[in-house]
Write a protein that holds these residues in place. Structure first.
Motif, PDB file in Angstrom:
ATOM      1  N   VAL A  86      84.343  59.832  50.318  1.00 36.32           N
ATOM      2  CA  VAL A  86      83.372  60.572  51.141  1.00 36.32           C
ATOM      3  C   VAL A  86      84.139  61.412  52.145  1.00 36.32           C
ATOM      4  O   VAL A  86      85.029  60.905  52.842  1.00 36.32           O
ATOM      5  CB  VAL A  86      82.407  59.621  51.877  1.00 36.32           C
ATOM      6  N   GLU A  87      83.821  62.679  52.199  1.00 30.08           N
ATOM      7  CA  GLU A  87      84.331  63.563  53.247  1.00 30.08           C
ATOM      8  C   GLU A  87      83.163  63.868  54.174  1.00 30.08           C
ATOM      9  O   GLU A  87      82.104  64.340  53.701  1.00 30.08           O
ATOM     10  CB  GLU A  87      84.891  64.844  52.632  1.00 30.08           C
ATOM     11  N   VAL A  88      83.346  63.637  55.482  1.00 34.35           N
ATOM     12  CA  VAL A  88      82.178  63.633  56.365  1.00 34.35           C
ATOM     13  C   VAL A  88      82.518  64.165  57.749  1.00 34.35           C
ATOM     14  O   VAL A  88      83.645  64.066  58.223  1.00 34.35           O
ATOM     15  CB  VAL A  88      81.599  62.202  56.487  1.00 34.35           C
ATOM     16  N   ASP A  89      81.496  64.727  58.392  1.00 31.72           N
ATOM     17  CA  ASP A  89      81.478  65.089  59.814  1.00 31.72           C
ATOM     18  C   ASP A  89      79.982  65.166  60.175  1.00 31.72           C
ATOM     19  O   ASP A  89      79.285  66.082  59.747  1.00 31.72           O
ATOM     20  CB  ASP A  89      82.145  66.450  60.038  1.00 31.72           C
ATOM     21  N   ILE A  99      79.159  66.987  54.441  1.00 29.73           N
ATOM     22  CA  ILE A  99      79.034  65.720  53.719  1.00 29.73           C
ATOM     23  C   ILE A  99      79.294  65.997  52.229  1.00 29.73           C
ATOM     24  O   ILE A  99      78.659  66.863  51.623  1.00 29.73           O
ATOM     25  CB  ILE A  99      77.648  65.062  53.923  1.00 29.73           C
ATOM     26  N   ILE A 100      80.276  65.284  51.675  1.00 30.14           N
ATOM     27  CA  ILE A 100      80.638  65.418  50.255  1.00 30.14           C
ATOM     28  C   ILE A 100      80.875  64.016  49.699  1.00 30.14           C
ATOM     29  O   ILE A 100      81.614  63.219  50.294  1.00 30.14           O
ATOM     30  CB  ILE A 100      81.909  66.272  50.072  1.00 30.14           C
ATOM     31  N   PHE A 126      77.778  69.428  50.573  1.00 23.53           N
ATOM     32  CA  PHE A 126      77.204  70.382  51.515  1.00 23.53           C
ATOM     33  C   PHE A 126      78.151  70.623  52.687  1.00 23.53           C
ATOM     34  O   PHE A 126      78.701  69.675  53.261  1.00 23.53           O
ATOM     35  CB  PHE A 126      75.873  69.857  52.076  1.00 23.53           C
ATOM     36  N   TYR A 127      78.301  71.898  53.003  1.00 20.84           N
ATOM     37  CA  TYR A 127      78.955  72.291  54.251  1.00 20.84           C
ATOM     38  C   TYR A 127      78.029  73.315  54.912  1.00 20.84           C
ATOM     39  O   TYR A 127      77.952  74.473  54.519  1.00 20.84           O
ATOM     40  CB  TYR A 127      80.336  72.895  54.002  1.00 20.84           C
ATOM     41  N   TRP A 128      77.287  72.864  55.926  1.00 16.59           N
ATOM     42  CA  TRP A 128      76.337  73.728  56.624  1.00 16.59           C
ATOM     43  C   TRP A 128      76.961  74.400  57.845  1.00 16.59           C
ATOM     44  O   TRP A 128      76.297  75.188  58.511  1.00 16.59           O
ATOM     45  CB  TRP A 128      75.109  72.921  57.050  1.00 16.59           C
ATOM     46  N   GLY A 129      78.200  74.085  58.161  1.00 10.23           N
ATOM     47  CA  GLY A 129      78.828  74.669  59.339  1.00 10.23           C
ATOM     48  C   GLY A 129      78.068  74.283  60.595  1.00 10.23           C
ATOM     49  O   GLY A 129      77.728  73.117  60.808  1.00 10.23           O
TER      50      GLY A 129
END
Length: 739
Positions: free
Chosen positions: A531-534, A584-585, A496-499
């Motif tokens: 995990v790619e995260v912010d 979050i990926i 998910f990338y919700w911007g």
């Protein structure tokens, strides 16, 4: 002698001199003012007289005549002094535009009576200079409907001396079309804020129907004989007499400035003749009602100095029974013949009647289970009032609270309506699960005096195993996974990338969190989880925390390698978003078959970890530590940034992690500042000392064991301002004895 004066000044001087010489020769001791009015008459009623200062002594007759001569001479020379003219009993010669000297605002209307369309001129003085003034009309004891904003019939601006003059045609009807009836009208001149006022009255004569005229009979007139005129003696002109000083203009002030029915109002003022009877009348702008005599709402006798105080009670209705409507009232104080008047303006306020309350509530949907979004709407509550929503079990609740929990709140609108939305909880505030049954939804004011209720059929969810086909995502409207989720849904993957947006309208754009769970089949082997995260993330497998970066931070990639035995495993990923972009990926893939189990003895010294920081592969003991982070991708950080943050080493995850002496070695290039800190409990960057060295290099530290609020320890390598890069890390356990 050269004459240096204009015609007005010269005329004033000559008339003054001749008048006083005549008075002196005739033995009269009158003042100069007695000769300034033709034939010694009193001024016309439309004239405004300059007041004489109270206590000012009159000049002796002989001295006045002599002074008049001096004034005339000085006037002819063009150098008259104010002192000379004052000594002559007069005033300094004024130009035709000189201000009318009055004490307080004044108004005069000409003519004083008339019919519709009569051209009326209003003049006066005593107002502030260069301000706008308007003319208003009001009927005394009238107006079934009061105009909120009185109509201005004429407007002008005062001159620099506060004088004004304006004209208008007397209307035949009020602004609402009602004919103006015969009677006394109040003519009010006021500034825009009604702070300065002056008033007088106008006798309005309504038009009457003209009867049909019958032509008179023609008469033959016989002329009378011409009478012989009888000579009559010419009357002797009266001697001039001194004009009494004019009184100050009447004035009135009201306290309070606003109120409603039965309000006690006090009027104070002055400027009236002493010991005279005055009355209080009420008027409304732009309308009339009733007829007959004017109604008096208060009376008093002025004091010797013309001052007065009158108190009266405001009515709720007019004499004809019509309610007094909200708006501005004119309060008029006047002598019995209305020759002297003063006014005040009062804001009449009518309280809004409180409607009978009939609160009600409607709920949609009328049934559901935990996490159902419920909306309850209704009305009939007091306007602009805070209301709360409460839940209650109709049959039983395990624990009744002294202070019920509010599940939602709002403020009613001006009509008493409201709308509340909340997510149906799974448990009561004491943690006990809500069972299937009918719940009461109560909407109430904060004091519970006004209430409305509806019912909701609650269906308790049946526990189900986590599906292997999709992730179960539980979404929370807070960053701490706290309370009940506002949304639960099936997600095919965690990608998910919700911007700067939100996963769902039920969630805020920032400060939300998600927990994903899923049961999956894994073959035996070594797996790399990435995990790619912010912002923050935690990864669990079968309840074991493998990777943790539960903090605010920009977009970053974390990875670790983890051995998995063949079989069904539960994977859980926790995520929170603070602000900015939301990302979050989660991915993983199998690297190889499992390595043979470790042969080391638990607690024995030896190499515990050896790997790249970005490929957290277990060396001897696969569950030793988990996760790395970097603020600059492990190379090229600016000064005081963290090149490597980790690994995180948790006591209890494996028996090799125990109190004792450890050595950490960093391989790479550049100069770093390194150390270790207590993982989870300490806020210090280097709890167990710091060291600065060129790479490759190492440091040792003594770890006393896990703190009560901590988990273990973590290693840190920080940049010093020059380029540095770390590509390998080893951790060794040197034994229980620290040195």
């Amino acid at each position: 002698m050269q004459i240096r004066c204009n015609q007005v000044v010269c005329l004033f001087a000559l008339v003054t001199a001749l008048a006083f010489l005549s008075a002196a020769c005739s033995g009269e001791a009158g003042s100069l003012a007695a000769f300034l009015t033709p034939e010694g008459r009193q001024p016309e009623p439309t004239q405004t007289l300059a007041p004489t200062l109270e206590g000012e002594p009159a000049a002796p007759a002989a001295g006045t005549a002599q002074a008049a001569l001096q004034a005339a001479v000085e006037a002819l020379q063009g150098t008259p002094t104010e002192e000379t003219v004052a000594a002559a009993g007069g005033r300094f010669p004024a130009t035709p535009t000189a201000p009318l000297l009055t004490e307080g605002p004044s108004v005069t209307v000409t003519p004083g009576s008339g019919r519709a369309n009569a051209w009326v001129t209003v003049t006066g003085s005593g107002f502030p200079a260069n301000v706008r003034v308007d003319v208003y009309l009001a009927g005394l004891v009238s107006a079934s409907a009061l105009a909120a904003a009185p109509r201005s019939y004429a407007t002008t601006f005062t001159d620099r001396d506060g004088n004004y003059s304006m004209s208008f045609a007397m209307p035949s009807t009020w602004p609402d079309g009602t004919p103006i009836e015969t009677g006394t009208l109040a003519v009010l001149v006021a500034t825009e804020d009604f702070g300065f006022r002056a008033n007088t009255s106008f006798d309005f004569v309504a038009e009457t129907a003209t009867p049909t005229q019958v032509p008179p009979a023609t008469l033959t007139l016989t002329p009378n004989p011409t009478a012989t005129p009888v000579p009559t003696a010419m009357p002797t002109a009266p001697r001039p007499t001194a004009i009494p000083p004019p009184a100050v203009n009447p004035y009135a002030e009201v306290t309070p400035l606003s109120g409603g029915r039965n309000a006690q109002v006090t009027l104070r003022g002055g400027g009236f003749p002493g010991h005279s009877v005055i009355h209080v009348y009420l008027g409304t702008f732009d309308a009339q009602v009733g007829g007959g005599e004017r109604v008096r709402y208060g009376s008093a006798v002025t004091e010797s100095n013309g001052n007065f105080t009158i108190s009266f009670t405001l009515p709720a209705t007019w004499p004809d029974g019509t309610p007094v409507a909200p708006g501005r009232l004119l309060i008029l104080v006047a002598t019995e013949d209305l020759s002297r008047q003063a006014s005040a303006v009062f804001d009449y306020v009518v309280p809004t009647p409180t409607p009978a309350l009939n609160p009600y509530a409607e709920v949609q949907p009328p049934s559901g289970s935990a996490n159902t979004q419920v909306t309850i709407r209704g009305g009939g509550f007091p306007a602009n009032t805070r209301v709360h929503l409460y839940l209650a079990g109709l049959v039983s609740v395990s624990a009744a609270e002294a202070a019920p929990t509010s599940y939602a709140s709002t403020t009613t609108d001006s009509a008493g309506n409201y709308s509340l939305t909340f997510v149906m909880p799974r448990t009561w505030p004491d943690g006990e699960a809500i069972e299937s049954g009918t719940l009461a939804l109560l909407v109430a004011t904060e004091d519970f005096r006004v209430r409305a209720n509806a019912t909701f059929d609650f269906v308790a969810p049946t526990p189900t195993a986590v599906s292997g086909q999709s992730w179960q995502g539980s979404y929370y409207a807070n960053p701490d996974l706290r309370g009940d989720p506002v949304l639960v849904r099936a997600d095919a993957e965690i990608h998910f990338y919700w911007g700067t947006g939100s996963p769902d309208p039920a969630l805020p754009n920032d400060e939300f969190s998600v927990r994903w769970q899923r049961s999956l089949w894994f073959e035996s082997g070594l797996y790399r989880f990435t995990v790619e995260v912010d912002d923050g993330v935690r990864l669990f497998v079968d309840g074991n925390l493998l990777l943790e970066s539960w903090r605010r931070g920009e977009r970053r990639v974390l990875s670790l390698d983890y051995p998995m035995q063949a079989g069904q495993h539960t994977v859980q990923l926790d995520y929170f978003e603070h602000a900015g972009d939301a990302l979050i990926i989660l991915n993983w893939h199998r690297l190889s078959d499992l390595a043979p189990p470790p042969t080391g003895t638990p607690g024995a010294p030896g190499l515990l970890f050896s790997n790249h920081p970005w490929n957290n592969q277990r060396g001897v003991n696969q569950t030793f530590c988990s996760g790395f982070e970097s603020e600059c991708n492990y190379a090229g950080c600016v000064r005081n940034y963290r090149l490597v943050w980790g690994p995180y080493c948790r006591e209890g995850d494996y028996p090799y992690i125990r109190p004792g002496l450890y050595r950490v070695t960093f391989y790479g290039i550049g100069r770093v500042r390194a150390g270790a800190t207590d993982y989870g409990s300490s806020r210090q960057l280097f709890s167990f000392g710091q060291h600065e060295f060129e790479l490759p290099g190492s440091f040792t530290f003594c770890w006393p064991g896990r703190q009560s609020d901590g988990y273990g320890f973590e290693t840190i390598a920080q940049s010093t301002g020059v380029y540095a890069a770390i590509d390998w890390i080893t951790v060794e356990y040197l034994g229980e004895q620290c040195r």
